[in-house]
Enzyme design. Structure first.
Site, PDB file in Angstrom:
ATOM      1  CG  ASP A  17       7.987 -30.913 -45.472  1.00 59.10           C
ATOM      2  OD1 ASP A  17       7.977 -31.684 -44.527  1.00 59.10           O
ATOM      3  OD2 ASP A  17       7.177 -31.284 -46.288  1.00 59.10           O
ATOM      4  CB  CYS A  65       6.731 -28.764 -42.496  1.00 58.56           C
ATOM      5  SG  CYS A  65       5.752 -30.002 -43.071  1.00 58.56           S
ATOM      6  NE  ARG A  72       7.146 -37.961 -49.609  1.00 60.01           N
ATOM      7  CZ  ARG A  72       6.802 -36.545 -49.995  1.00 60.01           C
ATOM      8  NH1 ARG A  72       7.535 -35.863 -49.586  1.00 60.01           N
ATOM      9  NH2 ARG A  72       5.569 -36.500 -50.188  1.00 60.01           N
ATOM     10  CG  ASP A  84       1.416 -34.363 -43.737  1.00 56.62           C
ATOM     11  OD1 ASP A  84       1.501 -33.093 -43.745  1.00 56.62           O
ATOM     12  OD2 ASP A  84       2.351 -35.173 -44.068  1.00 56.62           O
TER      13      ASP A  84
HETATM   14  C1  DGJ Z   1       4.746 -33.443 -46.337  1.00 50.86           C
HETATM   15  C2  DGJ Z   1       4.054 -32.150 -45.634  1.00 50.86           C
HETATM   16  O1  DGJ Z   1       3.668 -32.261 -44.469  1.00 50.86           O
HETATM   17  C3  DGJ Z   1       2.881 -31.846 -46.753  1.00 50.86           C
HETATM   18  O2  DGJ Z   1       2.187 -30.699 -46.166  1.00 50.86           O
HETATM   19  C4  DGJ Z   1       3.748 -31.561 -48.048  1.00 50.86           C
HETATM   20  O3  DGJ Z   1       4.411 -30.297 -47.893  1.00 50.86           O
HETATM   21  C5  DGJ Z   1       4.318 -32.598 -48.670  1.00 50.86           C
HETATM   22  N1  DGJ Z   1       5.233 -33.056 -47.521  1.00 50.86           N
HETATM   23  C6  DGJ Z   1       5.151 -32.235 -49.787  1.00 50.86           C
HETATM   24  O4  DGJ Z   1       6.036 -33.319 -50.332  1.00 50.86           O
END
Ligand code: DGJ
Length: 732
Positions: free
Chosen positions: A476, A524, A441, A546
């Site tokens: 995240d 997350c 990514r 997600d």
């Molecule tokens: C992955 C997360 O799970 C999403 O909800 C979002 O925040 C994206 N990253 C943003 O890049």
């Protein structure tokens, strides 16, 4: 005291309210597991090991004829002796030997529980007793300390191991499990939580067989594909009946959880740091602690096991001030805008949300640096004033004026190749010499094993939170670790990086949480890539997946609720057709499924009809009315007639019962069955909201409620029952 020692038989009985763990020391000094299960009233179980029948062809122990260690249920088995099953630990000594022989030396029993420095671990103000059993290797004088705590009220045992190097040599730790349980049967099913990105925590149930089976992660995180949880259940066990023995590791990095059935139908279950690509150098006079494991036994099937985990985590693990507080209903702009937003869009979305009753606005990825796609700026945590139409403070003020709190997204463990931070510190990333580090990514992983990287993150996050009125942080982490290596660790310590990364992460989280206890942190990892008890210790909620499709979420959330409290599982209503699978489900079904956990929206409210807005408003009002029960009520998975096509669950507290049921597909000419509830007081009376009907708990459990006939795919129903206040009721 919940721990007794019987010196006559060298036996330890550890009790919780309903359960018991009994260990004893054999005359040889080996520690054996006498019993793990429901409390039994017996002073001594010493006969148990004598009654184990001897198999032929196993090696004798200590050259004693017929002393076959391999047949005993051992507590912390070593490598190199006649027990040739997989050991719980293995060390390498300077002379190249990998053989250890640890035997009982001493023990101490005390009230309370010691902290494990640097690692998240359970604790409570309520009653807990602990035992430390010291095993010693006669040759090296090294010690292994087995610490077990009994959380009486919670019916939970926890365990971790500490190794002390008392020799003058360097000790290499190659394998070190947090727990090992030997059961004298193989009539079990192995339960693990498996999947992938977007398909996390699907319950996998398989009959065990001779040999080795289980799950592990080599990703630098607990991972989407597996969870640090393992259970052995009676082959006939279900949600309501049967024995279940389970382990959940309080750890967020590489782990292993496995079951090994030997040639005499005994099963060894273990969990701990993954020994793959792991080695720890322990210098003289130093010690090493493993992560803690939570051991739960249930003799009432999976629901009871889950409920024990849920309550224990809420009361004894999750440290956040918010753990037991009602959580706000939020809107997150991710699926509404992705990177394509400006101030006008954000404010419009926030206005609309506030009118519908949403309490918190979360600005997701894209607010900083030059980030308009995922190809840049991680690490440059300066607000993009062009995009935000001014300062971040100013935007927050505007949102606060709408009566909403403000939350923000961050991915602190990463750096984009295109970023000022990478230009300045290219050496801060995880990498190995002479190889081009791989981007995933468009980003690299920062080497959190390094103190200066940890300090940078602490400083950066601290200033974002101190300078702005931020109530919520979404933390995240969107890639796993490849090319693992650290520029600063010496050659012979490179296999420590994975564990040191996690220790570094915990230090950063710990510092941020203690400096900003009022900020609600949601973690997350591309959804549920790090949904584990280690993260829950610091962050009281985690983005579950997600995949926001309601039907897909049924399986994900069901598996997740096996171990983790539903309030920790963030669930959002999103747009249709769903962005991940293109499915169209009704707003009602999306709402009911998201209400299973911590509720929010991730939908472009500017793009829906007025009728849908009305429906959302009503959904929010309903959720607020029943929030306490939905977030903190006892969660019970209900049995359904057609498991392939239906899912049902209920939430219950002292006042209410909320029941939800979803059909996957509608089938022609369906004759719906009745749904039986569980765990109610038989004589209590419950009123069904929206009707004048009343039922006794007994009726609801034995006769159940009538399901509706599904008129379309993904058909859902919800019933709300209010319990009559007075206790004694006649003739309902
Ligand atoms: C992955 C997360 O799970 C999403 O909800 C979002 O925040 C994206 N990253 C943003 O890049």
């Amino acid at each position: 005291m919940m721990i007794e020692y019987n010196p006559q038989y060298n036996q330890f009985n550890l009790y919780t309210k309903n359960n018991q763990l009994s260990l004893s020391v054999l005359p040889s000094g080996h520690l054996v597991l006498l019993y793990f299960g429901k409390k039994v009233s017996s002073e001594s179980l010493h006969y148990y090991t004598n009654e184990i029948k001897r198999a032929s062809y196993l090696a004798d122990t200590d050259s004693t004829k017929d002393f076959k260690l391999e047949q005993f249920p051992l507590v912390y088995p070593a490598y190199g002796n006649p027990d040739m099953r997989t050991p719980a630990f293995q060390f390498t000594y300077e002379n190249g030997s990998r053989i250890s022989d640890f035997r009982y030396k001493t023990h101490s029993i005390f009230a309370g529980k010691k902290e494990i420095p640097g690692l998240p671990n359970a604790n409570t103000n309520q009653e807990v007793s602990s035992i430390e059993i010291i095993l010693q290797d006669e040759v090296t004088k090294n010690e292994v300390n087995l610490s077990i705590s009994c959380f009486e009220e919670y019916d939970v045992f926890t365990q971790h191991i500490e190794v002390f190097n008392y020799s003058e040599e360097i000790l290499k730790i190659n394998r070190i499990m947090s727990a090992n349980i030997d059961l004298l049967s193989d009539k079990y099913d192995l339960i693990t939580l498996n999947g992938a990105w977007g398909r996390e925590t699907h319950i996998q149930r398989n009959r065990i067989h001779q040999g080795y089976q289980g799950v592990d992660s080599k990703r630098g995180a607990s991972g989407h594909g597996q969870n640090p949880f393992i259970a052995l259940a009676d082959q006939s066990a279900n949600e309501h009946y049967g024995d279940v023995y389970s382990m959940n590791l309080i750890y967020s990095g590489n782990f292993i959880a496995n079951a090994e059935v030997d040639m005499h139908q005994n099963t060894r279950m273990q969990i701990g740091i993954n020994p793959f690509d792991f080695e720890w150098t322990l210098l003289p006079d130093k010690s090493f602690s493993t992560p803690e494991v939570v051991l739960v036994y249930s003799n009432k099937g999976f629901n009871r096991m889950s409920q024990l985990y849920h309550q224990f985590y809420l009361d004894c693990l999750m440290q956040s001030r918010y753990s037991k507080k009602l959580r706000p209903i939020l809107i997150n702009n991710w699926e509404a805008t992705y990177f394509d937003f400006d101030r006008e869009k954000i404010v419009k979305l926030a206005k609309e949300a506030s009118q519908l009753g949403v309490e918190l606005f979360v600005l997701d990825d894209g607010w900083f640096g030059k980030r308009n796609s995922d190809d840049s700026s991680l690490g440059d945590w300066e607000p993009n004033q062009m995009k935000l139409g001014g300062s971040l403070q100013n935007l927050i003020q505007e949102i606060n004026q709408l009566g909403m709190k403000f939350g923000i997204w961050i991915e602190p463990e990463m750096v984009s190749r295109k970023s000022e931070l990478f230009k300045k510190h290219p050496d801060w990333i995880i990498q190995v010499p002479n190889r081009v580090p791989q981007q995933v990514r468009n980003q690299y992983v920062l080497d959190l094993s390094r103190a200066e990287v940890q300090d940078f993150l602490i400083e950066t996050i601290d200033s974002i939170l101190s300078e702005n009125n931020i109530s919520y942080l979404k933390w995240d982490m969107n890639r796993n670790i490849t090319d693992i290596g650290s520029r600063v660790l010496p050659m012979d310590r490179q296999k420590e990086v994975g564990h040191r990364y996690i220790l570094g992460l915990y230090r950063v989280l710990d510092t941020i949480v203690s400096k900003h206890p009022d900020v609600l942190i949601e973690s997350c990892a591309g959804g549920g890539g790090r949904f584990d008890p280690g993260m829950l210790y610091y962050t009281p909620q985690i983005w579950t997946s997600d995949d926001t499709d309601a039907v897909e979420r049924l399986l994900i959330q069901e598996g997740n609720s096996f171990v983790y409290p539903p309030v920790s599982m963030s669930c959002h209503v999103s747009a249709v057709p769903n962005h991940q699978v293109g499915r169209i489900t009704s707003l009602k079904t999306r709402g009911i499924v998201a209400q299973q956990g911590n509720f929010g929206y991730e939908i472009n409210l500017l793009d829906i009809t007025d009728e849908e807005k009305m429906q959302i408003k009503e959904q929010i009002e309903l959720y607020k009315l029943h929030r306490e029960t939905l977030q903190f009520g006892t969660h019970i998975r209900l049995s359904v007639y057609d498991e392939q096509n239906e899912v049902a669950w209920m939430k219950r507290d002292e006042e209410k019962v909320i029941i939800s049921h979803v059909y996957r597909l509608a089938k022609a000419n369906t004759v719906p069955k009745r749904l039986k509830l569980c765990q109610l007081e038989e004589a209590a009376v419950y009123y069904l909201e929206g009707t004048n009907r009343r039922f006794s708990g007994g009726e609801l459990m034995e006769i159940g409620i009538a399901l509706e006939r599904p008129t379309h795919d993904f058909y859902s129903s919800q019933w709300i029952l209010t319990k009559e206040k007075q206790k004694e009721v006649n003739g309902c």
